[in-house]
Design an enzyme around this catalytic site. Structure first.
Site, PDB file in Angstrom:
ATOM      1  N   LYS A 141      -7.926   0.825   6.349  1.00  0.00           N
ATOM      2  CA  LYS A 141      -7.004  -0.250   6.710  1.00  0.00           C
ATOM      3  C   LYS A 141      -6.564  -0.189   8.181  1.00  0.00           C
ATOM      4  O   LYS A 141      -6.431   0.898   8.747  1.00  0.00           O
ATOM      5  CB  LYS A 141      -5.757  -0.168   5.829  1.00  0.00           C
ATOM      6  CG  LYS A 141      -6.004  -0.513   4.364  1.00  0.00           C
ATOM      7  CD  LYS A 141      -6.331  -1.963   4.233  1.00  0.00           C
ATOM      8  CE  LYS A 141      -6.043  -2.609   2.922  1.00  0.00           C
ATOM      9  NZ  LYS A 141      -4.734  -2.885   2.525  1.00  0.00           N
ATOM     10  N   LYS A 153     -12.941  -6.040   6.152  1.00  0.00           N
ATOM     11  CA  LYS A 153     -12.320  -6.404   4.879  1.00  0.00           C
ATOM     12  C   LYS A 153     -11.583  -7.716   5.105  1.00  0.00           C
ATOM     13  O   LYS A 153     -10.609  -7.773   5.863  1.00  0.00           O
ATOM     14  CB  LYS A 153     -11.347  -5.314   4.430  1.00  0.00           C
ATOM     15  CG  LYS A 153     -10.744  -5.590   3.073  1.00  0.00           C
ATOM     16  CD  LYS A 153     -10.066  -4.356   2.527  1.00  0.00           C
ATOM     17  CE  LYS A 153      -9.657  -4.523   1.085  1.00  0.00           C
ATOM     18  NZ  LYS A 153      -8.636  -5.538   0.882  1.00  0.00           N
ATOM     19  N   ASP A 178       0.834  -1.208   0.000  1.00  0.00           N
ATOM     20  CA  ASP A 178       0.000   0.000   0.000  1.00  0.00           C
ATOM     21  C   ASP A 178       0.865   1.253   0.000  1.00  0.00           C
ATOM     22  O   ASP A 178       0.544   2.242  -0.653  1.00  0.00           O
ATOM     23  CB  ASP A 178      -0.923   0.013   1.229  1.00  0.00           C
ATOM     24  CG  ASP A 178      -1.991  -1.073   1.119  1.00  0.00           C
ATOM     25  OD1 ASP A 178      -2.218  -1.565  -0.001  1.00  0.00           O
ATOM     26  OD2 ASP A 178      -2.572  -1.434   2.157  1.00  0.00           O
ATOM     27  N   CYS A 187      29.857 -23.504   8.359  1.00  0.00           N
ATOM     28  CA  CYS A 187      28.451 -23.898   8.425  1.00  0.00           C
ATOM     29  C   CYS A 187      28.234 -24.846   9.601  1.00  0.00           C
ATOM     30  O   CYS A 187      28.948 -25.847   9.721  1.00  0.00           O
ATOM     31  CB  CYS A 187      28.058 -24.571   7.114  1.00  0.00           C
ATOM     32  SG  CYS A 187      26.438 -25.342   7.171  1.00  0.00           S
ATOM     33  N   GLU A 205     -16.084 -13.119  -0.516  1.00  0.00           N
ATOM     34  CA  GLU A 205     -14.712 -13.516  -0.265  1.00  0.00           C
ATOM     35  C   GLU A 205     -14.655 -14.986   0.128  1.00  0.00           C
ATOM     36  O   GLU A 205     -15.430 -15.438   0.973  1.00  0.00           O
ATOM     37  CB  GLU A 205     -14.186 -12.639   0.888  1.00  0.00           C
ATOM     38  CG  GLU A 205     -12.733 -12.355   0.844  1.00  0.00           C
ATOM     39  CD  GLU A 205     -12.315 -11.358  -0.247  1.00  0.00           C
ATOM     40  OE1 GLU A 205     -13.172 -10.841  -0.995  1.00  0.00           O
ATOM     41  OE2 GLU A 205     -11.100 -11.132  -0.356  1.00  0.00           O
TER      42      GLU A 205
HETATM   43  S1  IVH Z   1     -16.368  -4.505  -1.578  1.00  0.00           S
HETATM   44  C1  IVH Z   1     -17.001  -2.278  -4.277  1.00  0.00           C
HETATM   45  N1  IVH Z   1     -16.247  -5.551   0.807  1.00  0.00           N
HETATM   46  O1  IVH Z   1     -11.194  -6.412  -1.200  1.00  0.00           O
HETATM   47  C2  IVH Z   1     -15.732  -2.898  -4.372  1.00  0.00           C
HETATM   48  N2  IVH Z   1     -14.514  -6.005  -0.716  1.00  0.00           N
HETATM   49  O2  IVH Z   1      -9.520  -4.345  -2.418  1.00  0.00           O
HETATM   50  C3  IVH Z   1     -15.859  -4.328  -4.208  1.00  0.00           C
HETATM   51  N3  IVH Z   1     -12.818  -7.534   0.123  1.00  0.00           N
HETATM   52  O3  IVH Z   1     -11.603  -7.417  -4.515  1.00  0.00           O
HETATM   53  C4  IVH Z   1     -15.379  -4.869  -2.965  1.00  0.00           C
HETATM   54  N4  IVH Z   1     -13.679  -7.848   2.102  1.00  0.00           N
HETATM   55  O4  IVH Z   1     -12.090  -9.138  -2.724  1.00  0.00           O
HETATM   56  C5  IVH Z   1     -15.657  -5.417  -0.389  1.00  0.00           C
HETATM   57  N5  IVH Z   1     -16.261  -6.487   2.923  1.00  0.00           N
HETATM   58  C6  IVH Z   1     -15.679  -6.338   1.744  1.00  0.00           C
HETATM   59  C7  IVH Z   1     -14.487  -7.001   1.429  1.00  0.00           C
HETATM   60  C8  IVH Z   1     -13.930  -6.797   0.175  1.00  0.00           C
HETATM   61  C9  IVH Z   1     -12.691  -8.155   1.281  1.00  0.00           C
HETATM   62  C10 IVH Z   1     -11.878  -7.615  -1.008  1.00  0.00           C
HETATM   63  C11 IVH Z   1     -12.540  -7.896  -2.331  1.00  0.00           C
HETATM   64  C12 IVH Z   1     -12.023  -6.868  -3.294  1.00  0.00           C
HETATM   65  C13 IVH Z   1     -10.871  -6.297  -2.557  1.00  0.00           C
HETATM   66  C14 IVH Z   1     -10.686  -4.853  -2.945  1.00  0.00           C
END
Ligand code: IVH
Length: 667
Positions: free
Chosen positions: A307, A116, A38, A401, A174
């Site tokens: 994050k 996330k 990031d 070693c 996910e």
């Molecule tokens: S929304 C609207 N919600 O994060 C955009 N993504 O960095 C679509 N991910 O490819 C994603 N948890 O695989 C969303 N609660 C969550 C998530 C999530 C994990 C992942 C997802 C996406 C990536 C984007």
């Protein structure tokens, strides 16, 4: 600052990002943590802002490319990414942009928030309530069709539990593995983290293997949809009633303050959450607002990922040890007083190299902060309190070693310190065996680090070929604690399944220094068939000049491969191995052309391409590339300094072409 300098910086970062994307998305094998990744993106965007006319080359490359083993799937609507917010300021910007865009006077918006999850996103296509297709995200537009594998996941309903299902819907979510399941699954140490384990499990060509993996699913959105609610939150609650798992932590919030409270709460209990999460995702709840806000680049304007900082904990270093890798690299490792970091028990941390120890002044007995970023090996961030009582000297590389007693040498090209006993050191031999069976190489189920250590120490596996002779050790192995007839039979089956090996994979699996997957492919392309490969190892033919003519193969790689193959014990090992496995060269799809079926010879030095490349091209066009000239030869392509073959071709009446004519014909 000079624009050219900034442009060069951007180019450098682009290269890095592409490299790490490839490791992350296509190889499930990241080298840096998400937060370091990031940081790179943030740095990139910052510089980008300073030169607005710069044509960026990145947006296309973020995300994985579909691999060639699954059929491609074109998502009905694009699967998006998320922008990241690291600070309060980023969040404030996010909200401001939304109000401005919607021309909204109030500062409050209803948001929906949920964790996330650090897994893999999938698109599930249901038609009239029935699961029709499941696909990976891929580059967002084109993913891989993994329906057969996804069907084995119990969490995912094959039929939606509703009398009135939508005619068609794309449900996104996910796929992941919990932290506990990961520990149980990863006894072979084949995966770096739960996310890689989930990715590796999903990408199995044999869905029976996927079925055995503890994959879970949580939905977090939808694509195209024939009927919908007015807001995201209610829609997800409806999904739940259809039997689709959603996050138990989904919550509505009226404004940023409420979101921040949720963030702090979840951050506090992050370690108790059974799976890895790396932040929260905030989404504007109102779906017509979402629609109006739309997408910028690859991310929606209506959502952001807030994050978390990576997880850290304090503990004491009991001891500093060294580990010898398969290429002899000497890596210092800190043995820690075991500590729970984010729900995972950590007892070792890498110290990377000796410079790092010196820079951070890390010594045995020190109390340190350990970081587990979920995606990389735990490492030490800093020393918080020094062992003052009897502070030991700085840990230095040993002179010899500890395993094989060979001298330790400092590689002048790198920071790395190496054991020089390449072919005698047990640690290096074990390292190569582990690499041979690892996921990116032969990927033998049930044979990982732990089993290789055990079988090597018991003398059952001393070299690669012994793996294929394990049946002979049946009686001894089934009597080992934790083993039995069933697990032994499974292992033998798994080994049997991996006996057919593509040549480039085989070369890669040998673990020759500098020979990674790409170089292995290039080296394999220098051998026209398996026979020429074995005859090279029998000492009956030479490959050096072909390797030197192979575009993309550097002298370091060639030297390393030639050195490897000149060592008697290696030759013996390879030949023993080739008697047990079935090597093959991937057939290339032949395009019918004017030279299909013709015998062709290349001679002299070509200027526009290497001979190996010309050969591959000719083979793709259906020609047979031969090396000695006879009456039956159809075409001789001449480069510079063609010599005797040209003379002979003229005598035999064989058609002769120069490079230009050949290239016109081939293209
Ligand atoms: S929304 C609207 N919600 O994060 C955009 N993504 O960095 C679509 N991910 O490819 C994603 N948890 O695989 C969303 N609660 C969550 C998530 C999530 C994990 C992942 C997802 C996406 C990536 C984007």
């Amino acid at each position: 600052m000079a624009e050219n300098f900034l442009k060069k910086q951007l180019k450098d970062i682009e290269k890095k990002i592409k490299y790490h994307n490839d490791l992350y998305y296509n190889r499930d094998n990241p080298e840096i943590s998400d937060s370091d990744y990031d940081k790179l993106i943030i740095k990139y965007k910052k510089i980008l802002k300073k030169i607005p006319n710069y044509k960026e080359n990145l947006s296309e490359s973020i995300g994985g490319k579909p691999s060639e083993t699954f059929t491609k799937y074109n998502h009905p609507t694009r699967m998006l990414s998320l922008d990241n917010a690291m600070s309060k300021e980023d969040l404030e910007n996010f909200r401001k942009k939304i109000s401005n865009f919607l021309n909204n006077k109030t500062d409050d918006f209803e948001f929906s928030s949920e964790p996330k999850i650090d897994g893999l996103s999938v698109n599930l296509i249901y038609k009239n309530g029935k699961l029709i297709t499941a696909a990976t995200r891929g580059d967002g537009q084109i993913g891989e069709n993994i329906t057969d594998n996804v069907i084995t996941i119990k969490d995912i309903p094959k039929i939606l539990n509703t009398k009135f299902p939508p005619v068609s819907i794309e449900i996104r979510g996910e796929i992941f593995i919990t932290k506990n399941d990961f520990i149980k699954l990863n006894t072979e140490n084949k995966f770096a983290n739960p996310r890689n384990a989930a990715a590796g499990s999903l990408r199995q060509l044999d869905s029976k293997i996927t079925a055995k993996r503890p994959l879970k699913f949580i939905a977090h959105g939808f694509g195209s949809f024939t009927e919908e609610k007015s807001n995201y939150y209610d829609q997800l609650i409806e999904f739940k009633s259809w039997g689709i798992p959603i996050s138990p932590f989904i919550k509505k919030a009226k404004n940023l303050d409420e979101l921040t409270k949720i963030y702090d709460e979840i951050n506090k209990k992050r370690a108790e959450i059974p799976y890895d999460i790396d932040g929260l995702v905030y989404k504007v709840n109102n779906l017509s607002f979402q629609n109006r806000l739309g997408i910028v680049g690859k991310s929606p304007r209506w959502a952001i990922a807030h994050k978390f900082a990576s997880e850290t904990a304090q503990t004491e270093i009991k001891k500093i040890d060294i580990q010898i890798g398969r290429t002899g690299s000497v890596t210092p490792v800190a043995r820690l007083k075991s500590i729970n970091i984010g729900g995972v028990l950590v007892s070792n941390a890498t110290l990377h190299n000796f410079e790092e120890i010196e820079k951070k002044d890390i010594r045995e007995g020190d109390t340190v902060i350990v970081e587990r970023a979920g995606d990389v090996i735990p490492h030490i961030l800093e020393v918080v309190s020094k062992n003052k009582k009897n502070r030991p000297n700085l840990f230095k590389p040993p002179k010899s070693c500890p395993i094989c007693k060979s001298p330790i040498v400092i590689d002048p090209d790198e920071v790395v310190v190496r054991c020089s006993g390449t072919y005698v050191c047990d640690a290096q031999k074990i390292g190569r065996l582990k690499h041979f069976v690892s996921r990116s190489a032969l990927d033998i189920e049930g044979l990982g680090d732990k089993q290789i250590n055990l079988f090597y120490n018991k003398g059952f596996i001393k070299d690669y070929a012994d793996i294929f002779d394990l049946e002979a050790k049946r009686d001894a192995i089934v009597n080992i604690d934790g083993w039995g007839t069933l697990s032994f039979n499974n292992l033998i089956n798994a080994i049997d399944q991996k006996k057919k090996i593509e040549l480039s994979k085989f070369i890669y699996s040998l673990g020759v220094r500098f020979v990674g997957q790409i170089n292995a492919k290039l080296i394999a392309s220098a051998f026209s068939n398996i026979k020429s490969f074995t005859s090279f190892f029998e000492g009956k033919s030479d490959i050096l000049s072909t390797l030197e003519n192979t575009d993309g193969l550097g002298p370091k790689v060639i030297q390393s491969f030639i050195e490897y193959s000149s060592i008697k014990s290696n030759k013996k090992q390879i030949l023993k191995l080739t008697q047990r496995v079935d090597l093959f060269i991937k057939k290339i799809d032949i395009v019918k052309s004017k030279i299909t079926g013709k015998k062709i010879i290349f001679t002299g030095t070509l200027s526009s391409m290497s001979r190996a490349e010309a050969k591959t091209k000719a083979e793709k066009l259906g020609a047979k590339v031969v090396s000695s000239i006879s009456k039956s030869t159809d075409i001789l392509v001449t480069g510079e300094n063609s010599g005797s073959k040209l003379k002979k071709a003229k005598e035999l009446g064989v058609k002769v072409m120069n490079e230009k004519e050949w290239s016109n014909l081939a293209n």
